[in-house]
Design a protein around this motif. Structure first.
Motif, PDB file in Angstrom:
ATOM      1  N   GLU A  70      33.966  34.227  35.674  1.00 38.67           N
ATOM      2  CA  GLU A  70      35.070  35.046  35.155  1.00 38.67           C
ATOM      3  C   GLU A  70      35.908  35.620  36.301  1.00 38.67           C
ATOM      4  N   LEU A  71      35.264  36.143  37.316  1.00 32.87           N
ATOM      5  CA  LEU A  71      35.974  36.692  38.476  1.00 32.87           C
ATOM      6  C   LEU A  71      36.828  35.623  39.145  1.00 32.87           C
ATOM      7  N   LEU A  72      36.281  34.438  39.343  1.00 32.47           N
ATOM      8  CA  LEU A  72      37.026  33.359  39.995  1.00 32.47           C
ATOM      9  C   LEU A  72      38.224  32.925  39.154  1.00 32.47           C
ATOM     10  N   ASN A  73      38.064  32.896  37.855  1.00 34.20           N
ATOM     11  CA  ASN A  73      39.192  32.559  36.977  1.00 34.20           C
ATOM     12  C   ASN A  73      40.277  33.636  37.015  1.00 34.20           C
ATOM     13  N   GLN A  74      39.874  34.899  37.069  1.00 31.50           N
ATOM     14  CA  GLN A  74      40.836  36.012  37.094  1.00 31.50           C
ATOM     15  C   GLN A  74      41.619  36.073  38.400  1.00 31.50           C
ATOM     16  N   THR A  75      41.015  35.668  39.495  1.00 29.87           N
ATOM     17  CA  THR A  75      41.635  35.846  40.810  1.00 29.87           C
ATOM     18  C   THR A  75      42.256  34.574  41.386  1.00 29.87           C
ATOM     19  N   LYS A  76      42.158  33.486  40.666  1.00 31.75           N
ATOM     20  CA  LYS A  76      42.674  32.200  41.149  1.00 31.75           C
ATOM     21  C   LYS A  76      44.142  32.278  41.535  1.00 31.75           C
ATOM     22  N   ASN A  77      44.963  32.901  40.708  1.00 31.79           N
ATOM     23  CA  ASN A  77      46.402  32.984  40.969  1.00 31.79           C
ATOM     24  C   ASN A  77      46.761  33.961  42.084  1.00 31.79           C
ATOM     25  N   TYR A  78      45.769  34.668  42.616  1.00 30.40           N
ATOM     26  CA  TYR A  78      45.999  35.599  43.716  1.00 30.40           C
ATOM     27  C   TYR A  78      45.458  35.057  45.042  1.00 30.40           C
TER      28      TYR A  78
END
Length: 125
Positions: A70-78
């Motif tokens: 979940e963390l990796l999916n949330q921060t991918k665009n950053y």
């Protein structure tokens, strides 16, 4: 690994240019330092005074992806932890980096994880 159960976290330092994280810890009689070298990325939670360590455990790198999906999916665009186009690309880059997944757990306070090539516990007494 050198036991650090019930040690209190006094401070932690992230040195971006040296690519290290140092955590100074103490018990009533001992002073130690946890040093992560060649850090790829990290995440700490509940950083607060009087944090008490339960354990520092190395887990399989595959667990990193399962436990932080979940963390990796949330921060991918950053562009965190790095720029990547797909999870598989990130998996490949992390595996190529030859890092270890170290999980810090606490009975109270600060916990989290570090991906780094090496971790050392130094006795300062």
């Amino acid at each position: 690994m050198n036991t650090i159960h019930d040690y209190e976290i006094e401070r932690f330092t992230v040195e971006f240019k040296k690519n290290t994280i140092s955590i100074d810890i103490s018990s009533e009689q001992r002073q130690k330092q946890i040093v992560f070298q060649e850090v790829f990325c990290y995440k700490f939670y509940e950083e607060m005074p009087y944090s008490i360590i339960s354990d520092l455990e190395e887990r399989p790198i595959e667990d990193f992806f399962k436990e932080n999906k979940e963390l990796l999916n949330q921060t991918k665009n950053y562009a965190w932890p790095i720029m990547y186009d797909s999870i598989q690309e990130l998996v490949n880059k992390i595996k190529d980096a030859d890092v270890h997944y170290q999980v810090l757990s606490s009975s109270y306070g600060m916990n989290g994880w570090v991906l780094a090539k090496r971790v050392e516990i130094i006795d300062l007494n």
